[in-house]
Design a protein around this motif. Structure first.
Motif, short mmCIF file in Angstrom:
data_model
loop_
_atom_site.label_atom_id
_atom_site.label_comp_id
_atom_site.label_asym_id
_atom_site.label_seq_id
_atom_site.Cartn_x
_atom_site.Cartn_y
_atom_site.Cartn_z
N CYS A 22 0.94 -1.14 0.11
CA CYS A 22 0.14 0.04 -0.08
C CYS A 22 0.90 1.31 -0.03
N TRP A 23 1.97 1.25 0.69
CA TRP A 23 2.83 2.28 0.89
C TRP A 23 3.28 2.53 -0.50
N ALA A 24 4.09 1.40 -0.99
CA ALA A 24 4.76 1.62 -2.49
C ALA A 24 3.75 2.33 -3.40
N THR A 25 2.40 1.64 -3.34
CA THR A 25 1.64 1.96 -4.42
C THR A 25 1.39 3.57 -4.50
N LYS A 26 1.09 4.18 -3.03
CA LYS A 26 1.00 5.63 -2.94
C LYS A 26 1.99 6.39 -3.24
N ASN A 27 3.22 5.71 -2.99
CA ASN A 27 4.36 6.82 -3.47
C ASN A 27 4.72 6.44 -4.78
N THR A 28 4.24 5.41 -5.66
CA THR A 28 4.33 5.19 -7.08
C THR A 28 3.45 6.20 -7.60
N MET A 29 2.12 6.63 -7.19
CA MET A 29 1.17 7.29 -7.86
C MET A 29 1.66 8.81 -7.61
N LEU A 30 2.56 9.24 -6.74
CA LEU A 30 2.90 10.38 -6.68
C LEU A 30 4.06 10.57 -7.69
N VAL A 31 4.93 9.65 -7.99
CA VAL A 31 5.94 9.83 -8.95
C VAL A 31 5.22 9.81 -10.26
N ALA A 32 4.00 8.98 -10.36
CA ALA A 32 3.34 8.87 -11.65
C ALA A 32 2.69 10.43 -12.10
N MET A 33 2.30 10.84 -11.22
CA MET A 33 1.82 12.49 -11.12
C MET A 33 3.01 13.29 -11.81
#
Length: 106
Positions: A22-33
């Motif tokens: 969950c933590w990795a997914t949320k941080n990945t979304m920030l990088v994707a943004m």
């Protein structure tokens, strides 16, 4: 999750990340943004996607199972639409010229 505040000695509710994935997914979304905004500023079109066949992507790109694939961002040059046609490819010309495609061909 409740944490005891050092200053007030009260319990304070803080958000938690239930798992490492969950933590990795949320941080990945920030990088994707950030990636999407950067591409947009350079004139590229992007499309974030989820709900894809992760097993097929892993197999095609030889990605080990220990890595999660939370989203895919397709990137490319935007389609430049012809000024004489609409979004479905029907051309429009001044009335009476006979140069326009029929809107409802028979």
């Amino acid at each position: 999750v409740a944490v005891l505040s050092a200053l007030t000695r009260r319990k304070v509710l803080v958000p938690s990340l239930s798992s490492a994935e969950c933590w990795a997914t949320k941080n990945t979304m920030l990088v994707a943004m950030t990636y999407i905004l950067g591409c947009t500023s350079r004139g590229f079109a992007t499309c974030p996607m989820e709900g894809f066949n992760a097993g097929g992507i892993r197999k095609a790109l030889n990605i080990p199972r220990r890595y999660a694939i939370p989203l895919i961002v397709s990137t490319g040059t935007p389609h430049v639409q012809d000024k004489e046609s609409d979004d479905v490819g029907i051309s429009h010309a001044p009335p009476g010229t006979g140069m326009a495609t029929a809107r409802y061909p028979k």
